[in-house]
Design an enzyme around this catalytic site. Structure first.
Site, PDB file in Angstrom:
ATOM      1  N   ASP A  36       0.075  -4.610  -3.863  1.00 18.27           N
ATOM      2  CA  ASP A  36      -1.321  -4.899  -3.545  1.00 18.27           C
ATOM      3  C   ASP A  36      -2.231  -4.789  -4.766  1.00 18.27           C
ATOM      4  OD1 ASP A  36      -1.037  -2.136  -3.759  1.00 18.27           O
ATOM      5  OD2 ASP A  36      -1.317  -1.777  -1.619  1.00 18.27           O
ATOM      6  N   ASP A  61      -3.575   7.193   7.118  1.00 21.68           N
ATOM      7  CA  ASP A  61      -3.795   6.481   8.386  1.00 21.68           C
ATOM      8  C   ASP A  61      -2.556   5.685   8.821  1.00 21.68           C
ATOM      9  OD1 ASP A  61      -3.791   4.389   6.562  1.00 21.68           O
ATOM     10  OD2 ASP A  61      -5.791   3.633   7.084  1.00 21.68           O
ATOM     11  N   GLU A  77      -3.602  -1.968   6.958  1.00 18.94           N
ATOM     12  CA  GLU A  77      -4.296  -0.915   7.699  1.00 18.94           C
ATOM     13  C   GLU A  77      -3.941  -0.982   9.181  1.00 18.94           C
ATOM     14  OE1 GLU A  77      -5.443   1.245   5.901  1.00 18.94           O
ATOM     15  OE2 GLU A  77      -7.191   0.715   4.683  1.00 18.94           O
ATOM     16  N   HIS A 134      -0.892   3.473   6.945  1.00 19.13           N
ATOM     17  CA  HIS A 134      -0.730   2.138   6.346  1.00 19.13           C
ATOM     18  C   HIS A 134       0.445   2.103   5.362  1.00 19.13           C
ATOM     19  CE1 HIS A 134      -3.814   3.035   2.859  1.00 19.13           C
ATOM     20  NE2 HIS A 134      -2.595   3.307   2.458  1.00 19.13           N
TER      21      HIS A 134
HETATM   22  P1  PGA Z   1      -1.276   7.859  -2.361  1.00 22.55           P
HETATM   23  O1  PGA Z   1      -1.422   6.523  -1.516  1.00 22.55           O
HETATM   24  O2  PGA Z   1       0.073   7.800  -2.985  1.00 22.55           O
HETATM   25  O3  PGA Z   1      -2.362   7.801  -3.402  1.00 22.55           O
HETATM   26  O4  PGA Z   1      -1.428   8.984  -1.411  1.00 22.55           O
HETATM   27  C1  PGA Z   1      -0.374   6.146  -0.673  1.00 22.55           C
HETATM   28  C2  PGA Z   1      -0.782   4.886   0.047  1.00 22.55           C
HETATM   29  O5  PGA Z   1      -1.969   4.708   0.316  1.00 22.55           O
HETATM   30  O6  PGA Z   1       0.094   4.068   0.348  1.00 22.55           O
END
Ligand code: PGA
Length: 260
Positions: free
Chosen positions: A67, A136, A143, A138
């Site tokens: 992404d 959350d 999302e 995702h």
């Molecule tokens: P993070 O993000 O490694 O910064 O916790 C993980 C994600 O959002 O997939």
């Protein structure tokens, strides 16, 4: 799904790096799916070490990142292109022309997304995809409520993700609202998916992913349907799993030939 619970973030990162090392040694032209955020940093440090020691040659590897933020050029320090260049690509011998990150400055986003999907297909598909999980639930930036068969496309971040990522930008107001992300369906086509989760902040998302119902409300839960998904956790990230004892038992009894 294989659930591996390890005593420390370092041990979890080493386990993930070992999977990538083995993959590249077995297939030097591997296509890797890569992730950004805090979680994969330890894995990337391990991969750089293993490259420096001569164990991994990235020269024939192709990579696709999950992404990118819309509106940030690759030169912006918070863009995921810049993150990857800093934390991995500049320290290994991957061919720059074969490292792909969605272009957050694309003028025609739907066309760019279709081309990204095409590029993955032309490369032969993703052999191993590294994933983090959002608090959350995702994966990538898919999302909650994302279609479980979605492809690479524009998404709008949730306020939760904006709050989670504000630490990188200084304030939530500076976090872009839109992103380009591989879809859940794109991720599901990877031959092997490796999810890494570290810290207590991920415990409830991890439990919902592994032991909850399959639902678009927790996009990571679709990985219950993946044929080869390895979930690597440290102890705090595993703390809300009901079947922790069983997962540890399985790992301790893993046949020698299945060990990395
Ligand atoms: P993070 O993000 O490694 O910064 O916790 C993980 C994600 O959002 O997939």
């Amino acid at each position: 799904m294989e659930v591996i619970i390890l005593p420390s973030p370092a041990a979890a990162s080493q386990e993930a790096a070992r999977i990538f090392e083995k993959q590249i040694q077995q297939k030097p032209t591997s296509v890797l799916g890569l992730a950004t955020g805090s979680t994969p940093l330890g894995t990337y440090r391990e991969l750089v070490e293993r490259h420096r020691s001569g164990a991994i040659d990235f020269s024939r590897v192709t990579t696709f990142n999950l992404d990118e933020y819309v509106g940030l050029p690759g030169t912006h320090p918070q863009s995921y292109r810049a993150f990857m260049d800093l934390n991995l690509f500049s320290q290994i011998n991957a061919h720059p022309g074969r490292t792909h990150v969605p272009n957050g400055m694309a003028v025609d986003i739907p066309t760019h997304c279709a081309e990204y999907e095409d590029a993955i297909r032309r490369a032969g598909g993703i052999d191993v995809q590294l994933l983090g999980i959002g608090s959350d639930g995702h994966i990538g930036f898919n999302e909650p409520s994302s279609s479980l068969s979605s492809r690479t496309r524009l998404k709008t971040l949730t306020p939760q993700t904006i709050a989670d990522n504000a630490r990188f930008f200084g304030s939530a107001d500076d976090v872009p609202r839109h992103v380009i992300t591989m879809g859940v369906g794109t991720i599901m086509e990877a031959t092997h998916v490796v999810v890494l989760a570290i810290g207590q902040g991920k415990a409830s998302a991890v439990a919902a992913m592994v032991e909850g119902p399959i639902t678009a409300d927790v996009p990571a839960s679709i990985l219950q349907m993946h044929r080869k998904c390895t979930l690597i956790l440290d102890e705090p990230a595993a703390q809300s799993l009901k079947r922790q004892t069983y997962y540890r038992w399985v790992y301790d009894h893993k046949p020698q030939w299945q060990r990395i």
